[in-house]
Motif scaffolding. Structure first.
Motif, PDB file in Angstrom:
ATOM      1  N   UNK A 141       0.837  -1.206   0.000  1.00 52.94           N
ATOM      2  CA  UNK A 141       0.000   0.000   0.000  1.00 52.94           C
ATOM      3  C   UNK A 141       0.868   1.250   0.000  1.00 52.94           C
ATOM      4  N   UNK A 142       1.912   1.250   0.786  1.00 54.46           N
ATOM      5  CA  UNK A 142       2.799   2.424   0.874  1.00 54.46           C
ATOM      6  C   UNK A 142       3.559   2.640  -0.437  1.00 54.46           C
ATOM      7  N   UNK A 143       4.028   1.565  -1.054  1.00 53.44           N
ATOM      8  CA  UNK A 143       4.701   1.688  -2.355  1.00 53.44           C
ATOM      9  C   UNK A 143       3.739   2.317  -3.365  1.00 53.44           C
ATOM     10  N   UNK A 144       2.492   1.847  -3.373  1.00 56.05           N
ATOM     11  CA  UNK A 144       1.486   2.399  -4.283  1.00 56.05           C
ATOM     12  C   UNK A 144       1.265   3.883  -4.020  1.00 56.05           C
ATOM     13  N   UNK A 145       1.103   4.244  -2.764  1.00 60.02           N
ATOM     14  CA  UNK A 145       0.881   5.651  -2.409  1.00 60.02           C
ATOM     15  C   UNK A 145       2.068   6.526  -2.808  1.00 60.02           C
ATOM     16  N   UNK A 146       3.281   6.045  -2.556  1.00 55.83           N
ATOM     17  CA  UNK A 146       4.481   6.805  -2.918  1.00 55.83           C
ATOM     18  C   UNK A 146       4.539   7.075  -4.416  1.00 55.83           C
ATOM     19  N   UNK A 147       4.353   6.022  -5.200  1.00 55.12           N
ATOM     20  CA  UNK A 147       4.479   6.165  -6.652  1.00 55.12           C
ATOM     21  C   UNK A 147       3.322   6.943  -7.234  1.00 55.12           C
ATOM     22  N   UNK A 148       2.124   6.781  -6.678  1.00 55.05           N
ATOM     23  CA  UNK A 148       0.979   7.596  -7.136  1.00 55.05           C
ATOM     24  C   UNK A 148       1.231   9.071  -6.843  1.00 55.05           C
ATOM     25  N   UNK A 149       1.799   9.378  -5.681  1.00 58.79           N
ATOM     26  CA  UNK A 149       2.108  10.771  -5.338  1.00 58.79           C
ATOM     27  C   UNK A 149       3.163  11.340  -6.281  1.00 58.79           C
ATOM     28  N   UNK A 150       4.162  10.532  -6.596  1.00 59.26           N
ATOM     29  CA  UNK A 150       5.180  10.972  -7.555  1.00 59.26           C
ATOM     30  C   UNK A 150       4.562  11.275  -8.919  1.00 59.26           C
ATOM     31  N   UNK A 151       3.675  10.385  -9.376  1.00 54.89           N
ATOM     32  CA  UNK A 151       3.039  10.581 -10.675  1.00 54.89           C
ATOM     33  C   UNK A 151       2.151  11.830 -10.669  1.00 54.89           C
ATOM     34  N   UNK A 152       1.428  12.053  -9.573  1.00 53.03           N
ATOM     35  CA  UNK A 152       0.566  13.228  -9.467  1.00 53.03           C
ATOM     36  C   UNK A 152       1.396  14.516  -9.475  1.00 53.03           C
ATOM     37  N   UNK A 153       2.575  14.472  -8.876  1.00 54.55           N
ATOM     38  CA  UNK A 153       3.451  15.638  -8.851  1.00 54.55           C
ATOM     39  C   UNK A 153       3.982  15.980 -10.228  1.00 54.55           C
TER      40      UNK A 153
END
Length: 155
Positions: A141-153
């Motif tokens: 879940x944390x890996x997903x959140x990290x990478x989703x945040x990177x993509x959103x940025x």
């Protein structure tokens, strides 16, 4: 002696482990469906089962949730409609759009699949131990959140 670190080419990268685990889980779901008598279920149908629950949805929304094209999701949906797993009805809020939902047969197929997922998760707890299983879930879940945040940025 130190343990291998990130980027160490002597061990399998996390992305490969996640890919293989996902592939094994998706294959298991299809094999289970076939054993349960749902012979028409294909691996591509997992994209629908992963996004469609109790409320009918638009194909475009399902495609976006899975990160695939609207055309690809449309093809999967049409195949599942032909198999009698899904129904398509007009969207009452937009006459041009259709909503996708489970047929009576589809509810049986999906219900069997969700029961199998519960059984699998219990098996994982028994095999890995509750603590390691919850740790694995939190890490993914944390890996997903990290990478989703990177993509959103980057947008």
């Amino acid at each position: 002696m130190s343990s291998p670190g990130p980027g160490d080419l002597s061990r399998t990268p996390l992305i490969a482990l996640v890919h293989w685990a996902n592939k094994a889980l998706q294959t298991d779901m299809v094999l289970f469906a076939h054993r349960a008598g749902h012979q028409g279920v294909k691996q591509a149908h997992n994209a629908v089962f992963a996004t469609l629950h109790s409320t009918p949805q638009r194909t475009t929304d399902m495609a976006a949730a899975m990160g695939i094209t609207r055309q690809s999701m449309g093809e999967i949906v049409r195949d599942m409609v032909a198999l009698g797993i899904l129904d398509m009805v007009p969207d009452p809020h937009d006459g041009r759009a259709k909503l996708v939902g489970y047929s009576e047969e589809g509810l049986r197929v999906a219900g069997d699949g969700f029961a199998h997922i519960r059984d699998l998760e219990q098996r994982f707890v028994e095999e890995l131990g509750a603590e390691d299983y919850e740790t694995a879930r939190r890490v993914l879940q944390r890996v997903t959140e990290m990478l989703d945040a990177d993509a959103a940025a980057d947008v």
